[in-house]
Design a protein around this motif. Structure first.
Motif, PDB file in Angstrom:
ATOM      1  N   PRO A  76      45.986 -79.242 -24.772  1.00 41.40           N
ATOM      2  CA  PRO A  76      45.704 -79.371 -23.335  1.00 41.40           C
ATOM      3  C   PRO A  76      46.514 -78.426 -22.458  1.00 41.40           C
ATOM      4  CG  PRO A  76      46.098 -81.531 -24.317  1.00 41.40           C
ATOM      5  CD  PRO A  76      46.422 -80.504 -25.352  1.00 41.40           C
ATOM      6  N   CYS A  80      44.938 -75.842 -19.741  1.00 40.26           N
ATOM      7  CA  CYS A  80      45.360 -75.784 -18.337  1.00 40.26           C
ATOM      8  C   CYS A  80      45.718 -74.358 -17.937  1.00 40.26           C
ATOM      9  CB  CYS A  80      46.572 -76.686 -18.107  1.00 40.26           C
ATOM     10  SG  CYS A  80      46.170 -78.433 -18.080  1.00 40.26           S
ATOM     11  N   PRO A  95      39.062 -75.128 -11.169  1.00 42.71           N
ATOM     12  CA  PRO A  95      39.719 -76.009 -12.151  1.00 42.71           C
ATOM     13  C   PRO A  95      39.368 -77.484 -11.993  1.00 42.71           C
ATOM     14  CG  PRO A  95      41.284 -74.396 -11.335  1.00 42.71           C
ATOM     15  CD  PRO A  95      40.027 -74.247 -10.512  1.00 42.71           C
ATOM     16  N   GLU A  96      39.197 -77.940 -10.753  1.00 42.14           N
ATOM     17  CA  GLU A  96      38.863 -79.349 -10.540  1.00 42.14           C
ATOM     18  C   GLU A  96      37.478 -79.692 -11.077  1.00 42.14           C
ATOM     19  OE1 GLU A  96      37.572 -77.235  -6.735  1.00 42.14           O
ATOM     20  OE2 GLU A  96      39.270 -77.100  -8.098  1.00 42.14           O
ATOM     21  N   VAL A  99      37.716 -79.303 -15.386  1.00 42.04           N
ATOM     22  CA  VAL A  99      38.304 -80.424 -16.138  1.00 42.04           C
ATOM     23  C   VAL A  99      37.303 -81.560 -16.373  1.00 42.04           C
ATOM     24  CG1 VAL A  99      40.668 -79.922 -15.437  1.00 42.04           C
ATOM     25  CG2 VAL A  99      39.299 -81.501 -14.078  1.00 42.04           C
ATOM     26  N   THR A 100      36.152 -81.517 -15.708  1.00 44.56           N
ATOM     27  CA  THR A 100      35.130 -82.542 -15.934  1.00 44.56           C
ATOM     28  C   THR A 100      34.197 -82.188 -17.090  1.00 44.56           C
ATOM     29  OG1 THR A 100      33.515 -81.586 -14.376  1.00 44.56           O
ATOM     30  CG2 THR A 100      35.147 -83.135 -13.471  1.00 44.56           C
ATOM     31  N   ARG A 110      39.547 -87.111 -25.485  1.00 45.29           N
ATOM     32  CA  ARG A 110      39.962 -86.279 -24.352  1.00 45.29           C
ATOM     33  C   ARG A 110      41.400 -86.641 -24.001  1.00 45.29           C
ATOM     34  NH1 ARG A 110      34.930 -88.318 -22.398  1.00 45.29           N
ATOM     35  NH2 ARG A 110      36.035 -89.642 -20.940  1.00 45.29           N
ATOM     36  N   CYS A 116      47.545 -80.628 -15.106  1.00 46.18           N
ATOM     37  CA  CYS A 116      47.778 -79.188 -15.127  1.00 46.18           C
ATOM     38  C   CYS A 116      48.697 -78.791 -13.981  1.00 46.18           C
ATOM     39  CB  CYS A 116      46.451 -78.435 -14.976  1.00 46.18           C
ATOM     40  SG  CYS A 116      45.347 -78.640 -16.370  1.00 46.18           S
TER      41      CYS A 116
END
Length: 135
Positions: A76, A80, A95-96, A99-100, A110, A116
């Motif tokens: 992870p 990130c 990035p927001e 991450v989904t 997960r 991050c």
């Protein structure tokens, strides 16, 4: 006269720690980074099939993207770093949204609770703590 010198030293320390944090200075010489010996920018290029899905919440995620993402989830911290890389930024990756992708791929395993970033906050808190100690 002693007080301004003390605050000047604190200011120089805080600025140098901030610059070190933004440049990714790590404490040991044998530490390669969050992706080991792999270049983060090259690793970001491997996620090219995920670019569209990493820009828009409702975009469909390709099977190829899900396969790559599942491999990247084993580390992870590396993921990130990839999401915050210059390559990802230039590609328009948010990035927001990125991450989904594991959830949209229905990947069962997960990382939960992994956040991050945080370098600036850590340095800022350390600087405030030092200032409190010195006053």
């Amino acid at each position: 006269m002693e007080t301004p010198v003390k605050y000047m030293c604190i200011l120089v320390f805080v600025v140098s720690m901030t610059i070190a944090g933004f440049n990714g200075v790590y404490g040991t010489s044998n530490y390669y980074g969050p992706c080991g010996k792999h270049d983060i920018e090259k690793e970001a290029q491997k996620l090219a099939p995920c670019t569209y899905a990493a820009k828009y919440f409702r975009a469909p995620v390709s099977e190829r993207c899900c396969t790559i993402m599942e491999k990247k989830l084993s580390n992870p911290s590396c993921l990130c770093a990839i999401l915050q890389s210059r390559t990802a930024y230039n590609a328009g990756v948010r990035p927001e949204v990125a991450v989904t992708i594991p959830k949209r791929c229905n990947i069962a395993v997960r990382p939960v609770g992994h956040k991050c970033g945080g370098t600036f906050c850590t340095i800022f808190i350390a600087a405030v703590f030092i200032i409190i100690l010195l006053t």
